[in-house]
Design an enzyme around this catalytic site. Structure first.
Site, PDB file in Angstrom:
ATOM      1  CG  ASN A   9      47.138  34.120  43.747  1.00 21.26           C
ATOM      2  OD1 ASN A   9      45.975  34.406  44.022  1.00 21.26           O
ATOM      3  ND2 ASN A   9      47.498  32.883  43.428  1.00 21.26           N
ATOM      4  NE  ARG A  94      44.306  32.094  40.567  1.00 19.31           N
ATOM      5  CZ  ARG A  94      43.830  31.326  41.536  1.00 19.31           C
ATOM      6  NH1 ARG A  94      44.160  31.567  42.799  1.00 19.31           N
ATOM      7  NH2 ARG A  94      43.026  30.325  41.277  1.00 19.31           N
ATOM      8  CG  HIS A 182      42.505  25.609  38.547  1.00 20.21           C
ATOM      9  ND1 HIS A 182      41.751  24.544  38.967  1.00 20.21           N
ATOM     10  CD2 HIS A 182      42.839  26.300  39.676  1.00 20.21           C
ATOM     11  CE1 HIS A 182      41.626  24.577  40.290  1.00 20.21           C
ATOM     12  NE2 HIS A 182      42.294  25.630  40.742  1.00 20.21           N
ATOM     13  NE  ARG A 242      37.260  25.289  46.472  1.00 18.61           N
ATOM     14  CZ  ARG A 242      38.033  25.866  45.547  1.00 18.61           C
ATOM     15  NH1 ARG A 242      37.479  26.375  44.455  1.00 18.61           N
ATOM     16  NH2 ARG A 242      39.339  25.931  45.711  1.00 18.61           N
ATOM     17  CD  GLU A 380      48.096  28.825  39.036  1.00 18.25           C
ATOM     18  OE1 GLU A 380      46.860  28.858  38.932  1.00 18.25           O
ATOM     19  OE2 GLU A 380      48.700  28.490  40.087  1.00 18.25           O
TER      20      GLU A 380
END
Length: 394
Positions: A9, A94, A182, A242, A380
């Site tokens: 990742n 990912r 996600h 963000r 994940e």
């Protein structure tokens, strides 16, 4: 020799990795978890074994490890010394954006890479670095199969009406639509609920993935039917840096009245907004919760407000909510944020069990609560490893 899968990742200044052993049958187990952080500034390799014990903690001079290729070299050297009896059978990545056509993981080829390059403007904080790690590995080990697992794929189950924007239809045909992100986290939660919370697994569930990046997903029968994020990873909830949902006219105002360039606006929206921008202190929720500064409180309040507002919208999409699931860094570890969110969700019939919440129990709502609340850790990396194993037939 035992087979292993490497999961990568890649971020802008980091490369996270996990090594999973692949048994002949049964679930895979993480043998090592770590990351190279501070690429180009203060590079450092930190690794723990599957039991959480420290394996390595190495620091380098700034010029020694400056990019993903050099980080991969450092990881490879460690793995060779630590896992001499295992053979690396494949690598799972990912990849944040897979576009409209990729609804499942796929083997990486040259045409696939060309297509994924076109999504860089849609995920500028993530996509370039995801692809940089793939290219570095292709250069070092061209014989090694690599698999791309997309954060957008899980949401391709949504109906077309949920993916539309109110723009001329030709823009939808050209790829401007709600993608959602996600997805690997939500897919893991959907796969895990039947074992940890079978009573809600097939119901109307809202999952709140709350971390530095934050979003929410409405799931029914374990499938995505709505999400807070849209065309890019800027939409929906306020995040670490963000802003989340905002009037698109603000961008026009910044261009036309404030005189900001497109690049300056990109930097503002991706790196200087969110918890950091509102608090003026930082983007780490732990720091904000420990602060008595008024703007830290303001940032937390707005974070919770956006979650509560999004929960109401997703409840409407589902036609009611049976359960709320918290996951990811903030969702799994901040009892305070969970408490605030659950208090705002009382109108949905959610009754919080304060003691269970403080303990971080799996179920944190009271017995008899019309809407239940849960804490389910996400994984994940394991989801990526599972996809890689399946695709490569290991």
């Amino acid at each position: 020799m035992e087979k292993a899968i490497l999961v990568l990742n890649a971020g802008s200044s980091s490369l996270k990795f996990s090594v999973f052993e692949v048994p002949d049958s049964g679930e895979m187990r993480a043998r090592a978890v770590g990351q190279v952080e501070g690429l180009g500034t203060a590079p450092r390799l930190k690794v723990k074994d599957g039991d959480g014990q420290r394996v390595a903690d190495v620091r380098w001079e700034t010029t020694e490890v400056t990019n993903h290729a050099q980080a991969l070299d450092a990881i490879a050297a460690l793995l060779r010394s630590r896992f001499e009896g295992q053979v690396l059978a494949g690598v799972g990545h990912r990849v944040v954006h897979g576009g409209a056509d990729h609804s499942a993981p796929l083997l990486i080829t040259a045409p696939v890479m060309e297509k994924l390059d076109t999504f860089v403007p849609l995920a500028p904080l993530h996509q370039p670095h995801n692809l940089a790690a793939i290219r570095a590995l292709q250069q070092a080990r061209p014989d090694l199969p690599q698999v791309a697992c997309f954060d957008t794929a899980f949401h391709r189950s949504q109906e077309m009406v949920a993916q539309l924007y109110g723009l001329p239809y030709e823009y939808y045909e050209r790829g401007i639509r709600r993608y959602g992100f996600h997805g690997l986290s939500y897919e893991y939660i959907a796969a895990t609920l039947p074992s940890v919370a079978p009573e809600i697994a097939g119901g109307r569930v809202v999952v709140a993935h709350l971390g530095s990046g934050a979003s929410m997903c409405a799931m029914h029968h374990g499938r995505s039917v709505g999400s807070s994020m849209g065309f890019t990873a800027l939409d929906g909830l306020m995040m670490g840096t963000r802003p989340g949902n905002m009037d698109p006219g603000i961008v026009l105002y910044l261009l036309q009245q404030e005189g900001l360039s497109a690049k300056q606006i990109e930097d503002l929206l991706y790196k200087r907004s969110g918890l950091l921008g509102l608090s003026g202190i930082g983007n780490d929720m732990r720091v904000l919760e420990a602060s008595d500064a008024p703007r830290a409180r303001l940032a937390i309040d707005h974070f919770v407000y956006r979650i509560s507002r999004e929960l109401g919208g997703l409840a409407a999409v589902l036609g009611g909510v049976d359960a709320l699931v918290f996951t990811a860094g903030i969702g799994e570890n901040s009892a305070h944020i969970r408490q605030l969110v659950c208090q705002q969700a009382q109108w949905l019939g959610l009754e919080l069990d304060a003691d269970a919440n403080e303990r971080g129990d799996t179920r944190i709502s009271r017995v008899g609560s019309r809407m239940s609340a849960w804490v389910v850790p996400t994984n994940e990396e394991l989801m990526i490893a599972r996809h890689t194993r399946t695709l490569l037939g290991l």
